[in-house]
Enzyme design. Structure first.
Site, PDB file in Angstrom:
ATOM      1  N   SER A 144      25.046 -10.856 -27.207  1.00 14.38           N
ATOM      2  CA  SER A 144      26.363 -11.298 -26.746  1.00 14.38           C
ATOM      3  C   SER A 144      26.611 -10.921 -25.297  1.00 14.38           C
ATOM      4  O   SER A 144      27.714 -10.524 -24.914  1.00 14.38           O
ATOM      5  CB  SER A 144      27.468 -10.716 -27.640  1.00 14.38           C
ATOM      6  OG  SER A 144      28.646 -11.476 -27.541  1.00 14.38           O
ATOM      7  N   SER A 150      33.891 -13.490 -28.697  1.00 15.11           N
ATOM      8  CA  SER A 150      32.557 -13.966 -28.307  1.00 15.11           C
ATOM      9  C   SER A 150      32.014 -15.142 -29.113  1.00 15.11           C
ATOM     10  O   SER A 150      30.955 -15.666 -28.779  1.00 15.11           O
ATOM     11  CB  SER A 150      31.545 -12.817 -28.350  1.00 15.11           C
ATOM     12  OG  SER A 150      31.601 -12.078 -27.154  1.00 15.11           O
ATOM     13  N   LYS A 154      31.032 -18.224 -27.216  1.00 20.01           N
ATOM     14  CA  LYS A 154      29.694 -18.481 -26.676  1.00 20.01           C
ATOM     15  C   LYS A 154      28.998 -19.638 -27.406  1.00 20.01           C
ATOM     16  O   LYS A 154      28.055 -20.229 -26.880  1.00 20.01           O
ATOM     17  CB  LYS A 154      28.853 -17.213 -26.747  1.00 20.01           C
ATOM     18  CG  LYS A 154      29.349 -16.100 -25.809  1.00 20.01           C
ATOM     19  CD  LYS A 154      28.502 -14.846 -25.943  1.00 20.01           C
ATOM     20  CE  LYS A 154      28.851 -13.814 -24.883  1.00 20.01           C
ATOM     21  NZ  LYS A 154      30.073 -13.064 -25.173  1.00 20.01           N
TER      22      LYS A 154
END
Length: 338
Positions: A89, A32, A35
């Site tokens: 997230s 993640s 991102k």
């Protein structure tokens, strides 16, 4: 510090000086922290005050993966979706932002824009396949690239505000009988490390634990990036905190290289050596179209890409990377892409 991460880097957020690292140009899997590239790409494109509708396509995420709880057909301000992305997230938030910023190309157009942004930033070892960081064939990054990407994010005042936010409220959707609810920032550095400025956590079974974080001490701001960490004793953010302590303990004039500036490198520039992990290439194309499973034939390290070239040219220091065997633990975070 004794960390389990397979690669990491510590750099000065303001000057771009690289203080040190381990395998900074080794290919890794982002989870993640991907991102952050989405944020660097889409923050300038999207109006935070615009109200948009979340679609079924946005909610098409891997079962059990991290989500903020956006509702299909719900109407949210883009700022709210950013908070859902950077605090919890949310993978559905990532899909929505990529779709909205991708123009006529939708989510696929957003991913193309992410890869264009990576090249602009000089992150030549980064290739996005999903906007959220959920694993996909041919998706990879490096500790060095993540520092470039975070530095670009941190230049945006909106990002600095979002990443430092501890709690936020997701508004209710009366038409859908959805009540408002509160979310908390998953980045424990904010709560437990004096001077913390923000960051991003990540985890998938393939990537293991990944982390990017920043903090300020005595007027100095540092960023740490961590890939491939295991957590028998320390979580990703704790390993990042230990590396930040190490960095703050160095003299201010210590540097072994620097982070390149956006636009400094061109497509013809030499790229760093390294081998794309077979797990990242399985079933997909390699870096810049290399066939699946093939070693990438880069020759040498460009003089601007980091401290590897500086150290070799000096002839006095040799940094090697020792691969650690992954150890599965029962304390792994729940879900994927968190």
């Amino acid at each position: 510090p004794a960390v389990t991460a397979t690669s990491w880097l510590v750099a000065d957020l303001d000057s771009g000086a690289v203080l040190g690292g381990c395998g900074p140009h080794e290919y890794g899997v982002p989870a993640s922290v991907q991102k952050l590239l989405l944020a660097a790409t889409m923050l300038p494109r999207l109006d935070p005050w615009q109200e948009v509708t979340v679609t079924a396509e946005d909610l098409a995420i891997e079962p059990g993966s991290s989500a903020v709880g956006l509702a299909e057909g719900g109407r949210y301000r883009i700022e709210t979706i950013w908070l859902g992305l950077l605090l919890k997230s949310g993978n559905e938030a990532a899909n929505a932002l990529a779709r909205l910023g991708g123009g006529a190309g939708g989510q696929a157009g957003g991913i193309r824009a992410m890869n264009e942004q990576a090249r602009l930033l000089g992150a030549l070892q980064t290739h996005a396949v999903t906007p959220s960081g959920l694993d996909g064939p041919g998706q990879f990054t490096s500790a060095y690239d993540l520092a470039l990407i975070f530095r670009a994010c941190f230049a945006d005042p909106a990002f600095r505000r979002y990443t430092a936010t501890r709690t936020a409220e997701i508004p209710g959707q009366p038409a859908l009988r959805e009540k408002p609810f509160q979310i908390q920032n998953d980045n424990q550095l904010l709560y437990r490390y004096p001077g913390a400025l923000g960051g991003k956590t990540g985890f998938t079974d393939l990537a293991r634990h990944t982390y990017v974080g920043a903090a300020e001490r005595n007027g100095r701001r540092l960023v740490v990036t961590v890939l491939g960490a295991e957590i028998p004793t320390q979580r990703g953010w704790q390993q990042g905190a230990a590396l930040l302590d190490w960095g703050f303990g160095l003299r201010r004039d210590v540097a072994v290289g620097r982070l390149v500036r956006p636009g400094e490198l061109t497509a013809a520039s030499a790229a760093p050596t390294g081998t794309v992990p077979p797990s990242a290439l399985a079933g997909g194309a390699g870096l810049h179209g290399a066939p699946a499973g093939a070693a990438t034939p880069w020759a040498g390290i460009g003089p601007l890409l980091g401290f590897g070239a500086v150290l070799v040219a000096g002839g006095t220091v040799l940094i090697t990377r020792r691969r650690r065997h992954a150890v599965r633990t029962s304390s792994a975070m729940t879900g994927q892409g968190g």
